[in-house]
Write a protein that holds these residues in place. Sequence first.
Motif, PDB file in Angstrom:
ATOM      1  N   ALA A  93     -67.946  -0.752  11.894  1.00 35.51           N
ATOM      2  CA  ALA A  93     -66.674  -0.767  11.155  1.00 35.51           C
ATOM      3  C   ALA A  93     -65.510  -0.276  12.016  1.00 35.51           C
ATOM      4  O   ALA A  93     -64.566   0.327  11.513  1.00 35.51           O
ATOM      5  N   GLU A  94     -65.604  -0.496  13.336  1.00 35.21           N
ATOM      6  CA  GLU A  94     -64.456  -0.207  14.203  1.00 35.21           C
ATOM      7  C   GLU A  94     -63.240  -0.983  13.710  1.00 35.21           C
ATOM      8  O   GLU A  94     -63.363  -2.036  13.084  1.00 35.21           O
ATOM      9  N   TRP A  95     -62.059  -0.473  14.017  1.00 40.86           N
ATOM     10  CA  TRP A  95     -60.842  -1.061  13.460  1.00 40.86           C
ATOM     11  C   TRP A  95     -60.681  -2.532  13.825  1.00 40.86           C
ATOM     12  O   TRP A  95     -60.230  -3.322  13.002  1.00 40.86           O
ATOM     13  N   GLY A  96     -60.984  -2.893  15.033  1.00 39.07           N
ATOM     14  CA  GLY A  96     -60.947  -4.305  15.384  1.00 39.07           C
ATOM     15  C   GLY A  96     -59.563  -4.857  15.678  1.00 39.07           C
ATOM     16  O   GLY A  96     -59.353  -6.067  15.627  1.00 39.07           O
ATOM     17  N   PHE A  97     -58.610  -3.987  15.963  1.00 41.23           N
ATOM     18  CA  PHE A  97     -57.294  -4.467  16.378  1.00 41.23           C
ATOM     19  C   PHE A  97     -56.754  -3.531  17.450  1.00 41.23           C
ATOM     20  O   PHE A  97     -57.202  -2.389  17.577  1.00 41.23           O
ATOM     21  N   GLU A  98     -55.801  -4.027  18.222  1.00 40.83           N
ATOM     22  CA  GLU A  98     -55.227  -3.233  19.305  1.00 40.83           C
ATOM     23  C   GLU A  98     -54.328  -2.139  18.728  1.00 40.83           C
ATOM     24  O   GLU A  98     -53.481  -2.397  17.868  1.00 40.83           O
ATOM     25  N   ILE A  99     -54.531  -0.924  19.211  1.00 41.15           N
ATOM     26  CA  ILE A  99     -53.676   0.201  18.827  1.00 41.15           C
ATOM     27  C   ILE A  99     -52.834   0.543  20.055  1.00 41.15           C
ATOM     28  O   ILE A  99     -53.252   1.295  20.936  1.00 41.15           O
ATOM     29  N   ASP A 100     -51.668  -0.039  20.120  1.00 38.20           N
ATOM     30  CA  ASP A 100     -50.838   0.005  21.314  1.00 38.20           C
ATOM     31  C   ASP A 100     -49.847   1.172  21.245  1.00 38.20           C
ATOM     32  O   ASP A 100     -48.634   0.987  21.117  1.00 38.20           O
ATOM     33  N   VAL A 101     -50.399   2.388  21.313  1.00 41.65           N
ATOM     34  CA  VAL A 101     -49.580   3.598  21.315  1.00 41.65           C
ATOM     35  C   VAL A 101     -50.155   4.572  22.343  1.00 41.65           C
ATOM     36  O   VAL A 101     -51.223   4.327  22.910  1.00 41.65           O
ATOM     37  N   GLU A 102     -49.463   5.667  22.566  1.00 39.34           N
ATOM     38  CA  GLU A 102     -49.876   6.601  23.615  1.00 39.34           C
ATOM     39  C   GLU A 102     -51.170   7.329  23.288  1.00 39.34           C
ATOM     40  O   GLU A 102     -51.948   7.650  24.180  1.00 39.34           O
ATOM     41  N   GLN A 103     -51.427   7.616  22.031  1.00 40.01           N
ATOM     42  CA  GLN A 103     -52.642   8.347  21.623  1.00 40.01           C
ATOM     43  C   GLN A 103     -53.345   7.572  20.506  1.00 40.01           C
ATOM     44  O   GLN A 103     -53.260   7.951  19.325  1.00 40.01           O
ATOM     45  N   PRO A 104     -54.042   6.495  20.841  1.00 40.77           N
ATOM     46  CA  PRO A 104     -54.640   5.629  19.814  1.00 40.77           C
ATOM     47  C   PRO A 104     -55.568   6.364  18.855  1.00 40.77           C
ATOM     48  O   PRO A 104     -55.642   6.016  17.670  1.00 40.77           O
ATOM     49  N   HIS A 105     -56.263   7.391  19.354  1.00 39.89           N
ATOM     50  CA  HIS A 105     -57.241   8.083  18.522  1.00 39.89           C
ATOM     51  C   HIS A 105     -56.604   8.891  17.399  1.00 39.89           C
ATOM     52  O   HIS A 105     -57.299   9.334  16.471  1.00 39.89           O
ATOM     53  N   THR A 106     -55.297   9.103  17.447  1.00 42.40           N
ATOM     54  CA  THR A 106     -54.644   9.916  16.419  1.00 42.40           C
ATOM     55  C   THR A 106     -54.184   9.090  15.217  1.00 42.40           C
ATOM     56  O   THR A 106     -53.682   9.657  14.252  1.00 42.40           O
ATOM     57  N   LEU A 107     -54.353   7.781  15.259  1.00 46.65           N
ATOM     58  CA  LEU A 107     -53.941   6.945  14.132  1.00 46.65           C
ATOM     59  C   LEU A 107     -54.824   7.249  12.927  1.00 46.65           C
ATOM     60  O   LEU A 107     -56.044   7.113  12.977  1.00 46.65           O
ATOM     61  N   GLY A 108     -54.224   7.649  11.809  1.00 47.65           N
ATOM     62  CA  GLY A 108     -54.974   7.997  10.612  1.00 47.65           C
ATOM     63  C   GLY A 108     -55.685   6.793  10.017  1.00 47.65           C
ATOM     64  O   GLY A 108     -55.216   5.648  10.125  1.00 47.65           O
ATOM     65  N   ALA A 109     -56.811   7.064   9.366  1.00 52.35           N
ATOM     66  CA  ALA A 109     -57.612   5.987   8.784  1.00 52.35           C
ATOM     67  C   ALA A 109     -56.818   5.186   7.762  1.00 52.35           C
ATOM     68  O   ALA A 109     -56.917   3.944   7.716  1.00 52.35           O
ATOM     69  N   PHE A 142     -47.531  -9.938  15.141  1.00 52.23           N
ATOM     70  CA  PHE A 142     -48.136 -11.139  14.559  1.00 52.23           C
ATOM     71  C   PHE A 142     -49.603 -11.295  14.943  1.00 52.23           C
ATOM     72  O   PHE A 142     -50.337 -12.045  14.300  1.00 52.23           O
ATOM     73  N   ASN A 143     -50.057 -10.581  15.977  1.00 50.93           N
ATOM     74  CA  ASN A 143     -51.473 -10.591  16.344  1.00 50.93           C
ATOM     75  C   ASN A 143     -52.279  -9.528  15.599  1.00 50.93           C
ATOM     76  O   ASN A 143     -53.492  -9.431  15.785  1.00 50.93           O
ATOM     77  N   GLY A 144     -51.607  -8.716  14.797  1.00 58.07           N
ATOM     78  CA  GLY A 144     -52.275  -7.632  14.088  1.00 58.07           C
ATOM     79  C   GLY A 144     -52.328  -6.339  14.865  1.00 58.07           C
ATOM     80  O   GLY A 144     -52.954  -5.369  14.420  1.00 58.07           O
ATOM     81  N   ALA A 145     -51.694  -6.283  16.039  1.00 55.04           N
ATOM     82  CA  ALA A 145     -51.696  -5.065  16.850  1.00 55.04           C
ATOM     83  C   ALA A 145     -50.744  -4.029  16.260  1.00 55.04           C
ATOM     84  O   ALA A 145     -49.645  -4.369  15.803  1.00 55.04           O
TER      85      ALA A 145
END
Length: 259
Positions: A93-109, A142-145
């Motif tokens: 159940a990984e997110w499956g989209f690009e998290i294009d920020v400096e600290q991707p792991h901090t994005l809340g669920a 538009f790519n879901g990133a």
Amino acid sequence: MLLAIDVGNTNVVFALFEGSDIRARWRIATDGRRTGDEYATWLLQLLAMEGVERSAISRIIFASVVPRADHNLTVLAQKYFGITPIIAGQGAAEWGFEIDVEQPHTLGADRALNCIAAHALVGGDMIVVDFGTATKFEAVDFNGAYKGGIIAPGINLSLDALVGKTAKLPRIAIRAPETSSVIGRNTEDQMLIGVFWGYVAMMEGLIERMKAEIGRPVKVVATGGLAILFDQKTDIFDVIDADLTIRGLQILADRAGET
């Protein structure tokens, strides 16, 4: 059936899915100390009232911004349903989209799930606004990133701070003002104007700045209980879906089942 559980800072939302349709939803105040047994006592009664046997639930997925709740929800799933839960953002159940920020792991669920659901349901370049304990603004291409966003105090937090730090201002209910006047004639009206219209101005200003920075046509998708309230007084939202976060869980669970 799928049982989807979204643990927020204020409430835990349980939703029962038949396919992609929500059959029932319930919420309980968030308390990280609540045990799996306590969840079960509450939930099994609600399932019975809905006429659903616990054996009808074949999958459970949860997402949490309160880490202390994770173990207790896992106990609920394993002890009372015999199911190893899917945990949003992990394993299949990984997110499956690009998290294009400096600290991707901090994005809340919750924010990740809103991005997944909005991209699946609406598509294109988007700004996703979630009215919760905090109000979050997400830029999704538009790519879901995920390209970044904004975190602002929720309107109730703002009101709590105003009332809590003043000696004589009364507690008021958040509601849409009866008129568009921004000159209040009494203390309560002045407070409502400051909180409500001030919040609308903040949202409109931030969204306008985000649109200018993105530089392409953008749809604004809103979720959370206050979205409908604000929609009465502003035209900034293109789509409102109060179940966006829960729908993100359902989409993620289906993806995990396909791997």
